[in-house]
Design a protein around this motif. Sequence first.
Motif, PDB file in Angstrom:
ATOM      1  N   TYR A  21       0.764  -1.287  -0.003  1.00 28.73           N
ATOM      2  CA  TYR A  21       0.019   0.151  -0.039  1.00 28.73           C
ATOM      3  C   TYR A  21       0.714   1.295  -0.007  1.00 28.73           C
ATOM      4  CZ  TYR A  21      -3.871  -3.250   1.512  1.00 28.73           C
ATOM      5  OH  TYR A  21      -4.733  -4.026   1.631  1.00 28.73           O
ATOM      6  N   LYS A  53      -1.996  -2.387 -11.828  1.00 28.81           N
ATOM      7  CA  LYS A  53      -2.654  -3.124 -10.652  1.00 28.81           C
ATOM      8  C   LYS A  53      -3.368  -4.500 -11.085  1.00 28.81           C
ATOM      9  CE  LYS A  53      -3.177  -3.847  -6.212  1.00 28.81           C
ATOM     10  NZ  LYS A  53      -2.142  -3.966  -5.395  1.00 28.81           N
ATOM     11  N   TYR A 107      -6.490   0.406  -4.261  1.00 28.43           N
ATOM     12  CA  TYR A 107      -6.013   1.464  -4.084  1.00 28.43           C
ATOM     13  C   TYR A 107      -4.391   1.938  -4.314  1.00 28.43           C
ATOM     14  CZ  TYR A 107      -9.891   1.076  -1.219  1.00 28.43           C
ATOM     15  OH  TYR A 107     -11.274   0.744  -0.878  1.00 28.43           O
ATOM     16  N   ASN A 108      -3.571   1.087  -4.593  1.00 27.86           N
ATOM     17  CA  ASN A 108      -2.260   1.376  -4.914  1.00 27.86           C
ATOM     18  C   ASN A 108      -1.778   0.605  -6.031  1.00 27.86           C
ATOM     19  OD1 ASN A 108      -2.779   1.406  -1.765  1.00 27.86           O
ATOM     20  ND2 ASN A 108      -1.290   3.157  -2.557  1.00 27.86           N
ATOM     21  N   CYS A 109      -1.042   0.934  -7.128  1.00 29.44           N
ATOM     22  CA  CYS A 109      -0.448   0.229  -7.940  1.00 29.44           C
ATOM     23  C   CYS A 109       0.552  -0.817  -7.246  1.00 29.44           C
ATOM     24  CB  CYS A 109       0.068   1.138  -8.825  1.00 29.44           C
ATOM     25  SG  CYS A 109       1.765   1.693  -8.590  1.00 29.44           S
ATOM     26  N   GLY A 111       3.051   1.141  -5.263  1.00 29.12           N
ATOM     27  CA  GLY A 111       2.433   1.853  -4.049  1.00 29.12           C
ATOM     28  C   GLY A 111       2.010   3.044  -4.429  1.00 29.12           C
ATOM     29  N   ARG A 112       1.981   3.517  -5.536  1.00 31.79           N
ATOM     30  CA  ARG A 112       1.176   4.907  -5.880  1.00 31.79           C
ATOM     31  C   ARG A 112       0.010   4.750  -5.961  1.00 31.79           C
ATOM     32  NH1 ARG A 112       5.149   5.640 -10.271  1.00 31.79           N
ATOM     33  NH2 ARG A 112       3.361   4.819 -11.555  1.00 31.79           N
ATOM     34  N   PRO A 113      -1.032   5.766  -5.500  1.00 28.54           N
ATOM     35  CA  PRO A 113      -2.389   5.554  -5.371  1.00 28.54           C
ATOM     36  C   PRO A 113      -2.990   5.305  -6.956  1.00 28.54           C
ATOM     37  CG  PRO A 113      -1.917   7.765  -5.188  1.00 28.54           C
ATOM     38  CD  PRO A 113      -0.434   7.130  -5.184  1.00 28.54           C
ATOM     39  N   THR A 114      -4.109   4.610  -7.113  1.00 30.12           N
ATOM     40  CA  THR A 114      -4.649   4.418  -8.347  1.00 30.12           C
ATOM     41  C   THR A 114      -5.928   5.251  -8.447  1.00 30.12           C
ATOM     42  OG1 THR A 114      -6.062   2.827  -7.160  1.00 30.12           O
ATOM     43  CG2 THR A 114      -4.308   1.770  -8.304  1.00 30.12           C
TER      44      THR A 114
END
Length: 588
Positions: free
Chosen positions: A274, A430, A563-565, A568-571
């Motif tokens: 995450y 993701k 929620y995260n690729c 760890g970046r937000p999707t």
Amino acid sequence: MPIQVLDTDTVNKIAAGEVIERPMAVVKELIENAIDAGANSIIIEIKDGGKSLIRITDNGSGIDEEDVKLAFAPHATSKIKQLQDLLYVSTLGFRGEALASIAAVSQLEMFTKTENAFNGSRYVIEGGIEKRHEEIGCPNGTTFIVKNLFYNTPARLKFLKTSQTEAGYISSIVEHMALSHPEIAFKFINQEQLKFYTSGNGSIKDVIYNIYGIDITSNILPLDTIKESCTINGFIGKPVISRGNRSYINYFINGRYIKSGVICRAIEEAFDPYMMQHRYPFTVLHLKVDPQFIDINVHPQKMEVRFINEKELCKDIYNAVLETLKHRELVPDIVFKKSNVNLRYLSNEEINRLFDKEDNNKNDNKPDSLRETAAYNAHDIKQRTLFEANIMSPQAQKDIKIIGQVFSTYWILQYDSSMFLIDQHAAHEKVLYERFMKQINNNEPATQMLAPPLVLSLSMLQQQAIEENIEIFEKLGYCIENFGGREYMITGIPAQLPSIATSELMLEIIDSIADNKVNISSETLLGRIATMSCKAAVKGRNDLPKEQAYELLKELMSLDNPYNCPHGRPTMIKITQKELERKFKRIV
Ligand code: ADP
Ligand code: MG
């Protein structure tokens, strides 16, 4: 238990402690004593970083008149009688050396009274030498006044940092003590200014609010679970409040503030999917462990403990954190900062920044300003949690509306009273990753043979990266053959990822492993190679018809962590209708 001097054998076996190395250590020891004395209110007051004054007042049991002198004798304690008692000790102190050590290097005055005594005692001791011992009228409990610390040990004084820095250390230890005992009211006063206080009402969340403010408190998830090796309760921060260092990972064992590399790692590993690299979670976790399974007597300042069932404990902590993160609404909520700028469009760059494309979402941490916001918005926490729309709910799957796409990258969605922006690349990456890993975990790697194969000419470093990890590549579905010298043939790639069949993308994957110098487990590396492969697979694919985008979103929402690729970046991010209305000045 009355206070008594421990026998030499017991003393020798207790880790000898240079307990007092800076003012913070005095504060820690005296707060621990107050906690052990059953106080439910502790006031900590310091001046000049604790160098000129530390005053700690508690409403605990107090010390019996006849025990006062003995309390300052080396190795005098009321908490254990013999070494075996350490196995069951539930108090924070047990070595009986703090008061003696503090008194040896300061000018100390103590007032103390037990509930049953008619009068209290005043005791003055300077540089270890008793100056006064008299009866006096004072409230129940104990007050320590420690003046001019290290006045007789100039060498130690020289090693202290500036008053501001020392005050910072003290503030941090008081915060940790307050977090470790929410049932005790703490008050911390620095240079005659109240810095913070907690109410002692037993609520961990309230203490978090008092210390860290609204931004953190409105983004935490409760964790409450009973595991085989321990019970855990407390809160973990949503990934959106990730921090730049580990100092926000708080955990306490049986009410004791300690540092443990293995516990920290277990928590971080659970957060790993995450979080972006070099970002760390926020947690406040209270662990209860059978005292027989820990050895608390391994560190001079009692800051470390040894766990007998370390492996099980770490696994339980890891699972508890992961279970709390799964299936939760974790979409970062974008709140526009107040500014003087009137209406304007967000630039491409700004939108990118919202998605952390630059990997630079610095969280500047200014506790004081946080506290200001905290005072301003107390009201908001409840509202936010009440009205939060869960985009993962089955209802959302039906009602969500795709509005369109901007910058060939971000899909705009509407659901309930929120607008969501989804990063197509991150979402795609993701979904691919999850599909891919599912297959690998089921031991069904599918390979697509390449005809003709890709031929790569590799440097020594690249060759090494392949040779050392050939089994992992194969597990993922790659077929790689060396056909002499530095020439390698890629004859097969994971069937899930047909678009990576170019030399350029293959080299990119190999290079990022070659760059990776840290020793990591083969499992983690497998995850990394899979991550890189998926990233390569979505590269340069911008066009996606609305129907396919909808399918992609549906698949994304069905994942444990949408929620995260894998990096760890937000999707996705969310802007509430209310926030927009505020921005357009429809509401204030
Ligand atoms: P330890 O905490 O390891 O027993 P200390 O030197 O810190 O050793 O304290 C010695 C003894 O003095 C304690 O065991 C306790 O009986 C008594 N004492 C110290 N501080 C307090 C306090 N704030 N209230 C009541 N008793 C105290
Ligand atoms: Mg003590």
